[in-house]
Write a protein that holds these residues in place. Sequence first.
Motif, short mmCIF file in Angstrom:
data_model
loop_
_atom_site.label_atom_id
_atom_site.label_comp_id
_atom_site.label_asym_id
_atom_site.label_seq_id
_atom_site.Cartn_x
_atom_site.Cartn_y
_atom_site.Cartn_z
N LYS A 1 0.79 -1.22 0.00
CA LYS A 1 0.00 0.00 0.00
C LYS A 1 0.83 1.28 0.00
O LYS A 1 0.40 2.31 -0.49
N LYS A 2 2.04 1.26 0.54
CA LYS A 2 2.83 2.48 0.68
C LYS A 2 3.88 2.64 -0.41
O LYS A 2 4.72 3.50 -0.32
N GLU A 3 3.85 1.84 -1.45
CA GLU A 3 4.84 1.93 -2.52
C GLU A 3 4.34 2.79 -3.67
O GLU A 3 3.14 2.97 -3.85
N VAL A 4 5.27 3.29 -4.45
CA VAL A 4 4.92 4.10 -5.62
C VAL A 4 4.05 3.30 -6.59
O VAL A 4 3.13 3.85 -7.19
N ASN A 5 4.31 2.01 -6.71
CA ASN A 5 3.58 1.17 -7.65
C ASN A 5 2.44 0.39 -7.01
O ASN A 5 2.00 -0.63 -7.54
N LYS B 1 6.17 -10.35 -2.65
CA LYS B 1 6.09 -9.58 -3.88
C LYS B 1 7.48 -9.48 -4.51
O LYS B 1 8.43 -9.15 -3.84
N PRO B 2 7.60 -9.76 -5.81
CA PRO B 2 8.90 -9.61 -6.45
C PRO B 2 9.21 -8.15 -6.72
O PRO B 2 8.30 -7.32 -6.76
N ASP B 3 10.49 -7.84 -6.87
CA ASP B 3 10.88 -6.50 -7.32
C ASP B 3 10.40 -6.33 -8.75
O ASP B 3 10.23 -7.30 -9.47
N GLU B 4 10.21 -5.09 -9.15
CA GLU B 4 9.74 -4.82 -10.50
C GLU B 4 10.69 -5.47 -11.51
O GLU B 4 11.88 -5.28 -11.48
N GLY B 5 10.12 -6.33 -12.38
CA GLY B 5 10.90 -6.99 -13.39
C GLY B 5 11.64 -8.22 -12.89
O GLY B 5 12.38 -8.84 -13.63
N GLU B 6 11.43 -8.62 -11.65
CA GLU B 6 12.13 -9.75 -11.09
C GLU B 6 11.17 -10.89 -10.83
O GLU B 6 9.97 -10.70 -10.66
#
Length: 160
Positions: free
Chosen positions: A12-16, A149-154
């Motif tokens: 909830k607190k992330e940019v994405n 949750k994976p990192d973006e693109g991971e």
Amino acid sequence: MIRYKIYQNQQKKEVNAGKWFAYSVVDETSDLAKLAEHMSKHNTPYSGGVIKGVLTDMVGCIKELLLDGKNVKIDDLTIFGVGIRSKAAETLDDFSLEKNITGMRLKARATDNLSTTNLKLDSQLRQQAKYQKPTTAGGEGSGNTPNPKPDEGESPDPTL
């Protein structure tokens, strides 16, 4: 064929937060023995055992060179190197190995014919399974939301 699944970022607190991403799905990992056996079936006079012996020696030599501070390039595949994880010191006098070096990491970057550009051009993608909206509150029930949750693109699988 590279398979992928789609997930929604639940942080909830992330940019994405709430945005949708794809991550790769791997159903098998080949060890040296499987790789050697696969290679032996490609019109070579060498058995899987002989190839495995050469590959095992190669792995040992790569480790030795890396620990000696060298990079190792395997043409058309990757360049291996060692990286240092470090945290900042306020001044040069404040810097110490014990306080500021937090770890080491193995780096590998695509090279030559396996560059990121060529990988994108040569690969084919297929969705592993159609995304199904969660059937219960809290996002559970579909089996399509990876945890963690994976990192973006991971990939969400830390072993990959």
